[in-house]
Design a protein around this motif. Structure first.
Motif, PDB file in Angstrom:
ATOM      1  N   GLY A 128     -12.951   9.143   0.992  1.00 10.71           N
ATOM      2  CA  GLY A 128     -13.337   8.063   0.276  1.00 10.71           C
ATOM      3  C   GLY A 128     -11.847   7.678   0.402  1.00 10.71           C
ATOM      4  O   GLY A 128     -12.037   5.565  -0.107  1.00 10.71           O
ATOM      5  N   CYS A 129     -10.577   8.141   0.394  1.00  9.47           N
ATOM      6  CA  CYS A 129      -9.497   7.202   0.024  1.00  9.47           C
ATOM      7  C   CYS A 129      -8.966   6.457   1.240  1.00  9.47           C
ATOM      8  O   CYS A 129      -8.380   5.579   0.958  1.00  9.47           O
ATOM      9  N   LEU A 130      -9.232   7.171   2.644  1.00 11.28           N
ATOM     10  CA  LEU A 130      -9.022   7.155   4.102  1.00 11.28           C
ATOM     11  C   LEU A 130     -10.629   5.362   3.820  1.00 11.28           C
ATOM     12  O   LEU A 130      -9.260   4.319   4.438  1.00 11.28           O
ATOM     13  N   ALA A 131     -11.024   6.298   3.470  1.00 11.42           N
ATOM     14  CA  ALA A 131     -12.326   4.267   3.325  1.00 11.42           C
ATOM     15  C   ALA A 131     -11.484   3.907   2.710  1.00 11.42           C
ATOM     16  O   ALA A 131     -11.708   2.174   3.127  1.00 11.42           O
ATOM     17  N   GLY A 132     -11.424   3.485   1.835  1.00 15.43           N
ATOM     18  CA  GLY A 132     -10.677   2.621   0.937  1.00 15.43           C
ATOM     19  C   GLY A 132      -9.665   1.917   1.167  1.00 15.43           C
ATOM     20  O   GLY A 132      -9.091   0.386   0.981  1.00 15.43           O
ATOM     21  N   PHE A 133      -9.352   3.005   1.991  1.00 20.97           N
ATOM     22  CA  PHE A 133      -7.487   2.081   2.071  1.00 20.97           C
ATOM     23  C   PHE A 133      -7.808   1.482   3.348  1.00 20.97           C
ATOM     24  O   PHE A 133      -7.619   0.312   3.471  1.00 20.97           O
ATOM     25  N   LEU A 134      -8.658   1.086   4.333  1.00 23.76           N
ATOM     26  CA  LEU A 134      -9.227   0.673   5.160  1.00 23.76           C
ATOM     27  C   LEU A 134      -9.752  -0.584   5.152  1.00 23.76           C
ATOM     28  O   LEU A 134      -9.812  -1.378   5.700  1.00 23.76           O
ATOM     29  N   MET A 135     -10.671  -0.525   4.192  1.00 21.85           N
ATOM     30  CA  MET A 135     -11.771  -1.742   4.147  1.00 21.85           C
ATOM     31  C   MET A 135     -10.880  -2.609   3.312  1.00 21.85           C
ATOM     32  O   MET A 135     -10.794  -4.042   3.324  1.00 21.85           O
ATOM     33  N   GLY A 154      -7.235   4.732  -3.389  1.00 23.76           N
ATOM     34  CA  GLY A 154      -7.719   4.274  -1.832  1.00 23.76           C
ATOM     35  C   GLY A 154      -6.580   2.719  -1.319  1.00 23.76           C
ATOM     36  O   GLY A 154      -6.297   2.420  -0.692  1.00 23.76           O
ATOM     37  N   ALA A 155      -7.456   1.799  -1.944  1.00 29.01           N
ATOM     38  CA  ALA A 155      -7.236   0.449  -2.136  1.00 29.01           C
ATOM     39  C   ALA A 155      -5.537   0.706  -2.934  1.00 29.01           C
ATOM     40  O   ALA A 155      -5.140  -0.688  -1.996  1.00 29.01           O
ATOM     41  N   TYR A 156      -5.649   0.688  -3.654  1.00 29.91           N
ATOM     42  CA  TYR A 156      -5.237   0.681  -4.455  1.00 29.91           C
ATOM     43  C   TYR A 156      -2.765   0.699  -3.341  1.00 29.91           C
ATOM     44  O   TYR A 156      -1.823   0.688  -3.382  1.00 29.91           O
ATOM     45  N   LEU A 157      -3.149   2.804  -2.737  1.00 24.26           N
ATOM     46  CA  LEU A 157      -2.237   3.035  -2.148  1.00 24.26           C
ATOM     47  C   LEU A 157      -2.220   2.027  -1.095  1.00 24.26           C
ATOM     48  O   LEU A 157      -0.550   1.787  -0.598  1.00 24.26           O
ATOM     49  N   TYR A 158      -3.321   1.144   0.174  1.00 28.08           N
ATOM     50  CA  TYR A 158      -2.784  -0.031   0.404  1.00 28.08           C
ATOM     51  C   TYR A 158      -1.743  -1.252  -0.114  1.00 28.08           C
ATOM     52  O   TYR A 158      -0.697  -1.405   0.871  1.00 28.08           O
ATOM     53  N   LEU A 159      -2.605  -1.455  -1.164  1.00 29.52           N
ATOM     54  CA  LEU A 159      -1.330  -2.163  -1.389  1.00 29.52           C
ATOM     55  C   LEU A 159      -0.192  -2.009  -2.254  1.00 29.52           C
ATOM     56  O   LEU A 159       0.835  -2.415  -1.764  1.00 29.52           O
ATOM     57  N   ALA A 160      -0.135  -0.161  -2.415  1.00 31.84           N
ATOM     58  CA  ALA A 160       1.495  -0.411  -2.407  1.00 31.84           C
ATOM     59  C   ALA A 160       2.642   0.063  -1.306  1.00 31.84           C
ATOM     60  O   ALA A 160       3.629  -0.464  -1.775  1.00 31.84           O
ATOM     61  N   LEU A 161       1.564   0.010  -0.453  1.00 30.99           N
ATOM     62  CA  LEU A 161       2.003  -0.150   0.797  1.00 30.99           C
ATOM     63  C   LEU A 161       2.893  -1.576   1.468  1.00 30.99           C
ATOM     64  O   LEU A 161       3.859  -1.388   2.405  1.00 30.99           O
ATOM     65  N   PHE A 162       1.446  -2.089   1.887  1.00 29.35           N
ATOM     66  CA  PHE A 162       1.653  -3.255   3.012  1.00 29.35           C
ATOM     67  C   PHE A 162       1.899  -4.547   1.200  1.00 29.35           C
ATOM     68  O   PHE A 162       1.942  -5.949   2.276  1.00 29.35           O
ATOM     69  N   ALA A 219     -15.535   8.079  -4.188  1.00 27.08           N
ATOM     70  CA  ALA A 219     -15.589   6.549  -4.534  1.00 27.08           C
ATOM     71  C   ALA A 219     -14.155   6.289  -5.382  1.00 27.08           C
ATOM     72  O   ALA A 219     -14.044   5.085  -5.331  1.00 27.08           O
ATOM     73  N   VAL A 220     -14.492   7.362  -6.478  1.00 30.99           N
ATOM     74  CA  VAL A 220     -12.948   6.666  -7.641  1.00 30.99           C
ATOM     75  C   VAL A 220     -11.720   7.196  -6.233  1.00 30.99           C
ATOM     76  O   VAL A 220     -11.134   6.347  -6.321  1.00 30.99           O
ATOM     77  N   TYR A 221     -11.344   8.062  -5.287  1.00 27.79           N
ATOM     78  CA  TYR A 221     -10.499   7.972  -4.458  1.00 27.79           C
ATOM     79  C   TYR A 221     -10.487   7.021  -3.800  1.00 27.79           C
ATOM     80  O   TYR A 221      -9.426   6.608  -2.629  1.00 27.79           O
ATOM     81  N   GLY A 222     -11.780   6.312  -3.198  1.00 28.65           N
ATOM     82  CA  GLY A 222     -11.362   4.740  -2.100  1.00 28.65           C
ATOM     83  C   GLY A 222     -11.156   3.712  -3.109  1.00 28.65           C
ATOM     84  O   GLY A 222     -10.059   3.688  -2.221  1.00 28.65           O
ATOM     85  N   VAL A 223     -10.965   3.268  -4.572  1.00 32.24           N
ATOM     86  CA  VAL A 223     -10.241   2.637  -5.493  1.00 32.24           C
ATOM     87  C   VAL A 223      -8.829   3.322  -5.266  1.00 32.24           C
ATOM     88  O   VAL A 223      -8.038   2.507  -4.884  1.00 32.24           O
TER      89      VAL A 223
END
Length: 201
Positions: A184-191, A138-146, A132-136
């Protein structure tokens, strides 16, 4: 830097109720398990696969979720708790309390699903909120990239550094379930990507 916390204790509870609830549950469950004979809560809730009797972890499917709120020791609890305490609040504010609650549970669940897919046919056991932490993260990675305008430069660098350090540490430490982190990271990124696309439309 969005990850610096300046709130008082009361302000933190008021602004980030879901994050506060998650931290409280993690701590209370861990303390309760210490107080009881043996570790009955961990035994009843940790995630496991058996190569013969339960290859997919579906004999006791609740373990996909309950394991997210269990930890192996104080160090494990404090490491994940600190990550949640610092990094979860901006995401909760960004997507809303209810969405964040669902996001957190799904990231932890899907982290275990990914790990189970990798470990099918092997004996495997795991606990912790790291998926779950890596989901968080992953969400920030999406923001950082896109969605770069939503994160300042220092916050973007922090996200990249944490993910790089986490990946290296996950590879080095044999106790860490790296695949739950990756899942978790992939899930957070995609969600978060799906949420961002819905808002854009």
């Amino acid at each position: 830097m969005i990850f610096l916390r300046y709130e008082s204790f009361r302000e933190y509870l008021r602004l980030y109720p879901v994050t506060s609830f998650i931290l409280a549950v993690n701590l209370l469950v861990f303390i309760a398990d210490l107080a009881l004979a043996g570790t009955p809560l961990r035994d009843a809730g940790y995630f496991r696969l058996d190569p013969v009797y339960d290859r997919y972890g579906l004999e006791e499917p609740w373990r996909y979720v309950t394991s997210v709120f269990l930890h192996a020791d104080w160090e494990h609890l404090l490491f994940n708790g600190f990550a949640i305490l610092v990094f979860a609040p901006p995401l909760e504010r960004l997507i809303g309390h209810l969405r964040y609650a669902v996001f957190y549970l799904m990231a932890g669940l899907l982290g275990n699903v990914y790990s189970a897919a990798v470990h099918i046919g092997a004996e495997h056991a795991a606990v912790g909120s790291s998926g779950a932490v890596y989901g968080v993260f992953g969400a920030y990675l999406y923001l950082a990239l896109f969605r770069k305008k939503m994160l300042d430069e220092a916050s973007r660098k922090t996200v990249y550094s944490i993910l790089l350090f986490g990946l290296l540490y996950s590879i080095i430490s044999p106790r860490i379930d790296i695949w739950a982190h990756v899942g978790g990271c992939l899930a957070g990124f995609l969600m978060l990507g799906m949420l961002a696309q819905r808002r854009y439309r």
